[in-house]
Design an enzyme around this catalytic site. Structure first.
Site, mmCIF file in Angstrom:
data_model
loop_
_atom_site.group_PDB
_atom_site.id
_atom_site.type_symbol
_atom_site.label_atom_id
_atom_site.label_comp_id
_atom_site.label_asym_id
_atom_site.label_seq_id
_atom_site.Cartn_x
_atom_site.Cartn_y
_atom_site.Cartn_z
ATOM 1 N N HIS A 118 -4.668 -6.660 9.788
ATOM 2 C CA HIS A 118 -4.784 -7.680 8.735
ATOM 3 C C HIS A 118 -5.519 -8.907 9.265
ATOM 4 O O HIS A 118 -6.353 -9.489 8.563
ATOM 5 C CB HIS A 118 -3.398 -8.070 8.205
ATOM 6 C CG HIS A 118 -2.667 -6.930 7.548
ATOM 7 N ND1 HIS A 118 -3.289 -6.053 6.687
ATOM 8 C CD2 HIS A 118 -1.376 -6.511 7.642
ATOM 9 C CE1 HIS A 118 -2.412 -5.149 6.270
ATOM 10 N NE2 HIS A 118 -1.239 -5.399 6.843
ATOM 11 N N LEU A 176 -20.898 -19.610 -4.918
ATOM 12 C CA LEU A 176 -20.133 -18.377 -5.135
ATOM 13 C C LEU A 176 -18.761 -18.661 -5.738
ATOM 14 O O LEU A 176 -18.054 -19.568 -5.298
ATOM 15 C CB LEU A 176 -19.964 -17.662 -3.780
ATOM 16 C CG LEU A 176 -19.132 -16.380 -3.790
ATOM 17 C CD1 LEU A 176 -19.875 -15.250 -4.495
ATOM 18 C CD2 LEU A 176 -18.768 -15.954 -2.366
ATOM 19 N N SER A 186 -1.187 -6.568 -3.527
ATOM 20 C CA SER A 186 -0.890 -6.072 -4.874
ATOM 21 C C SER A 186 0.564 -6.346 -5.240
ATOM 22 O O SER A 186 1.401 -6.593 -4.364
ATOM 23 C CB SER A 186 -1.172 -4.570 -4.963
ATOM 24 O OG SER A 186 -0.142 -3.838 -4.327
ATOM 25 N N ASP A 201 -9.242 -2.084 1.791
ATOM 26 C CA ASP A 201 -8.194 -1.172 2.270
ATOM 27 C C ASP A 201 -8.537 -0.607 3.645
ATOM 28 O O ASP A 201 -9.705 -0.435 3.984
ATOM 29 C CB ASP A 201 -8.016 -0.035 1.246
ATOM 30 C CG ASP A 201 -6.711 0.721 1.458
ATOM 31 O OD1 ASP A 201 -5.789 0.161 2.073
ATOM 32 O OD2 ASP A 201 -6.627 1.877 1.009
ATOM 33 N N ARG A 242 -14.290 0.162 -2.821
ATOM 34 C CA ARG A 242 -13.015 0.355 -2.130
ATOM 35 C C ARG A 242 -13.316 0.937 -0.763
ATOM 36 O O ARG A 242 -13.938 1.993 -0.653
ATOM 37 C CB ARG A 242 -12.061 1.287 -2.884
ATOM 38 C CG ARG A 242 -10.727 1.425 -2.123
ATOM 39 C CD ARG A 242 -9.667 2.185 -2.874
ATOM 40 N NE ARG A 242 -8.410 2.136 -2.113
ATOM 41 C CZ ARG A 242 -7.204 2.058 -2.654
ATOM 42 N NH1 ARG A 242 -7.065 2.039 -3.951
ATOM 43 N NH2 ARG A 242 -6.124 2.008 -1.887
HETATM 44 C C1 IPE Z 1 -4.463 -1.704 -2.487
HETATM 45 O O1 IPE Z 1 -4.255 -1.117 -1.231
HETATM 46 C C2 IPE Z 1 -4.076 -3.135 -2.469
HETATM 47 C C3 IPE Z 1 -4.845 -4.018 -1.589
HETATM 48 C C4 IPE Z 1 -5.873 -3.709 -0.842
HETATM 49 C C5 IPE Z 1 -4.398 -5.369 -1.597
HETATM 50 P P1 IPE Z 1 -2.954 -0.260 -0.925
HETATM 51 O O2 IPE Z 1 -3.106 0.228 0.468
HETATM 52 O O3 IPE Z 1 -1.740 -1.050 -1.235
HETATM 53 O O4 IPE Z 1 -3.086 0.924 -1.979
HETATM 54 P P2 IPE Z 1 -2.350 2.326 -2.056
HETATM 55 O O5 IPE Z 1 -0.891 2.079 -1.862
HETATM 56 O O6 IPE Z 1 -2.881 3.161 -0.928
HETATM 57 O O7 IPE Z 1 -2.723 2.887 -3.386
HETATM 58 C C1 IPE Z 2 -5.146 -3.236 2.979
HETATM 59 O O1 IPE Z 2 -4.980 -2.491 4.133
HETATM 60 C C2 IPE Z 2 -4.474 -4.585 3.075
HETATM 61 C C3 IPE Z 2 -3.305 -4.750 2.195
HETATM 62 C C4 IPE Z 2 -2.871 -3.901 1.330
HETATM 63 C C5 IPE Z 2 -2.570 -5.990 2.354
HETATM 64 P P1 IPE Z 2 -3.701 -1.578 4.327
HETATM 65 O O2 IPE Z 2 -2.634 -2.389 4.973
HETATM 66 O O3 IPE Z 2 -3.327 -0.927 3.057
HETATM 67 O O4 IPE Z 2 -4.254 -0.512 5.362
HETATM 68 P P2 IPE Z 2 -3.926 1.048 5.363
HETATM 69 O O5 IPE Z 2 -4.339 1.583 4.023
HETATM 70 O O6 IPE Z 2 -2.463 1.207 5.600
HETATM 71 O O7 IPE Z 2 -4.773 1.585 6.478
HETATM 72 MG MG MG Z 3 -3.839 0.844 2.196
#
Ligand code: IPE
Ligand code: IPE
Ligand code: MG
Length: 260
Positions: A48, A142, A76, A31, A197
């Protein structure tokens, strides 16, 4: 009659699992990509792309230090709620990664699996996923699992449903972990030892709800694109300090260590 199909891996609620110095199975919520980009006045999607770079480094490091299973949450079941352009970009990145990264993974003896409801993806992505899984199926290094369109609740529901199909005459009294767990998406792996996380949030966001029952939970404020092998090592150091009791007392844990 009940078809008994016991999962190859012990359940942390049925038996006390073996604990090693290096976690056998690491599950990561990657995240913070969006915030990493925003901080640099870049579009979120740049985060990303940078995040994919971190994936390469962490996969390599895990292979090098002898982690057996690495499970990464990439998308997700709730991430479809994001703006259409961002979802579209992530789909393109997913496809390019499948086309460009898989031969390297194969050369490095990595076995790739995807978990999640693949039926919602473009047919081309589904085809590439199937090809990547079959190409790397023979590999013994792995075990890399990417969770895409994955949700912990979806997983449990599809497992209940598959379990009932496999055991159509199952009575409520016969329902058991042994019957259910072979149908969960991660049935091929032991339960995660360490959950990481990045990005500062302390929540599970519908990741591996069943499997995290006794996993050690590690949260870091580092944003995913800034996470690196040194940060992974820091999480291992923290992990080694944990006393994994699985419901027992500290004295019992120490006595069982002495027996070894
Ligand atoms: C969780 O991250 C899902 C992934 C990293 C793929 P999110 O950024 O979507 O989670 P929330 O919305 O903050 O809980
Ligand atoms: C996680 O990073 C990647 C995915 C959920 C695809 P985010 O895109 O959620 O990044 P933040 O949380 O907005 O910084
Ligand atoms: Mg996020």
């Amino acid at each position: 009659m009940v078809t008994k199909n016991i999962s190859a891996h012990a359940s942390s609620t049925q038996d006390v699992p073996e604990v090693a110095q290096i976690p056998r199975h690491i599950a990561i919520i990657m995240d913070g990509n969006g915030r990493w980009a925003t901080k640099r006045f870049l579009p979120r999607v740049a985060g990303h792309s940078q995040g994919l770079d971190t994936v390469r480094k962490i996969v390599k490091e895990c292979g090098d230090v002898g982690v057996e299973y690495l499970t990464l949450f990439a998308f997700s079941s709730e991430n479809w709620r994001r703006p259409e352009e961002e979802v579209g970009f992530l789909m393109k990145l997913f496809l390019t990664a499948l086309e460009k990264e898989v031969s390297r993974l194969d050369r490095n003896n990595v076995r790739l699996r995807l978990i999640g409801d693949m039926s919602r993806f473009d047919p081309l992505i589904q085809e590439r996923v199937a090809q990547a899984e079959s190409l790397t199926a023979k590999n013994t290094g792995l075990n890399l699992t990417i969770a895409a369109n994955y949700g912990g609740r979806w997983d449990m529901l599809q497992a209940f449903s598959a379990c009932l199909k496999a055991n159509p005459h199952l009575s409520p009294e016969e329902v058991s972990e042994d019957l259910l767990t072979p149908h969960l998406s991660m049935s091929f792996a032991p339960e995660p030892d360490l959950f990481i996380r990045t990005g500062g949030e302390q929540r599970i966001s519908n990741f591996l709800l069943w499997q995290l029952a006794y996993t050690e939970l590690y949260f870091t404020d580092l944003l995913w694109p800034d996470f690196d092998p040194a940060a992974l090592q820091a999480s291992f150091d923290w992990y080694r300090q944990r006393e994994r009791r699985f419901g027992r007392t500290s004295a019992q844990v120490m006595a069982s260590e002495k027996e070894k």
